[in-house]
Scaffold this active site. Sequence first.
Site, PDB file in Angstrom:
ATOM      1  N   ASP A   1       0.858  -1.175   0.000  1.00 27.37           N
ATOM      2  CA  ASP A   1       0.000   0.000   0.000  1.00 27.37           C
ATOM      3  C   ASP A   1       0.901   1.234   0.000  1.00 27.37           C
ATOM      4  O   ASP A   1       2.104   1.129   0.288  1.00 27.37           O
ATOM      5  CB  ASP A   1      -0.881  -0.039   1.256  1.00 27.37           C
TER       6      ASP A   1
ATOM      7  N   ASP B   1      -0.484   4.988   0.956  1.00 28.38           N
ATOM      8  CA  ASP B   1      -0.882   5.929   2.000  1.00 28.38           C
ATOM      9  C   ASP B   1      -0.745   5.322   3.388  1.00 28.38           C
ATOM     10  O   ASP B   1      -1.374   4.299   3.702  1.00 28.38           O
ATOM     11  CB  ASP B   1      -2.333   6.365   1.782  1.00 28.38           C
TER      12      ASP B   1
END
Length: 327
Positions: free
Chosen positions: A70, A72
């Site tokens: 991922d 963020d």
Amino acid sequence: MFKATEIVAAAAANAEAECIEQLKKTDAIPLLMNFLLNQENVLCRDPTTVAAKLRKMVIGGAGKTVVISDFDYTLSRFENEQGERLSTTHGVFDDNVMRLKPELGQKFIDLKAKYYPIEFSPKLTMEEKIPHMETWWGTSHGLIINEKFSKSTIEEFVRQSRIVFRDGAEDFIQSLDAHNIPLVIFSAGIGNIIEYFLQQKLGAIPRNTHFISNMILFDEEDKACAFSEPLIHTFCKNSSVIQKETSFFHEIAGRVNVILLGDSMGDIHMDVGVERDGPTLKVGYYNGSLEDTEAMEHYEQVYDIVLVRDPTFTVAQKIVDVINSTH
């Protein structure tokens, strides 16, 4: 002609040599596990299973490894040294538009205030959250398209943004590239923002890096005109949004061992759709309250290793270093 006994002896010797070689490769596992289990901010519910996964990964080496991460609050930091919340890729618009067009900026902020609590609510099921996430993402993307932001404006937004790499994340990305380990950044954020951020921080996007994300499409005047389909939100980060003809599938062919890095419940299925038969080591960043023991226990149930309020990439780097050092 070899005699049967000589053939058997030679085979046994080869098997023994191979066994010794594999043992050499896995000597580092106890040291790595000892390091992990002695870190105050590391939670590991099942050390035996983690050690077994690491052992397979070390034997397979860099050539069998792929990292799916991922962006963020995983590759990027959740907060700064003062405890102030930093930005996500969508947050880049929250921050910058508020300066230039307060009325439009307030719309972005109002959307986050309404839907962020829903995203992390322990009282709602994933199925109950999905319609809200689709509305949030769709409305936010519509505001961006309606405003027709130019590519150069968005690049400047990124330059002025409060996105910050976790300590060591740059070195981590570059070490993956140096050892030819593919990095798949699987983000429900805005992929263009990630691309611009990497270009600005690293000088260029490393050749090993691939993106699965929401991409802003630009018209002939470099104005935002649409978003890529299908929509990727927090709770659909799996094979359903991956185009099978995507080039990175060729890059990761034969990469049977996955290191998965995330910070939410929506990240734990990012490896679904990658055809393989090796283990997935799931490393989760817990950015929540230290007093919320129920949430931390939930993370322990779905992630092999949980990093509590950790602003660094130290653990992921050590894991990759051990895999690389054995070949």
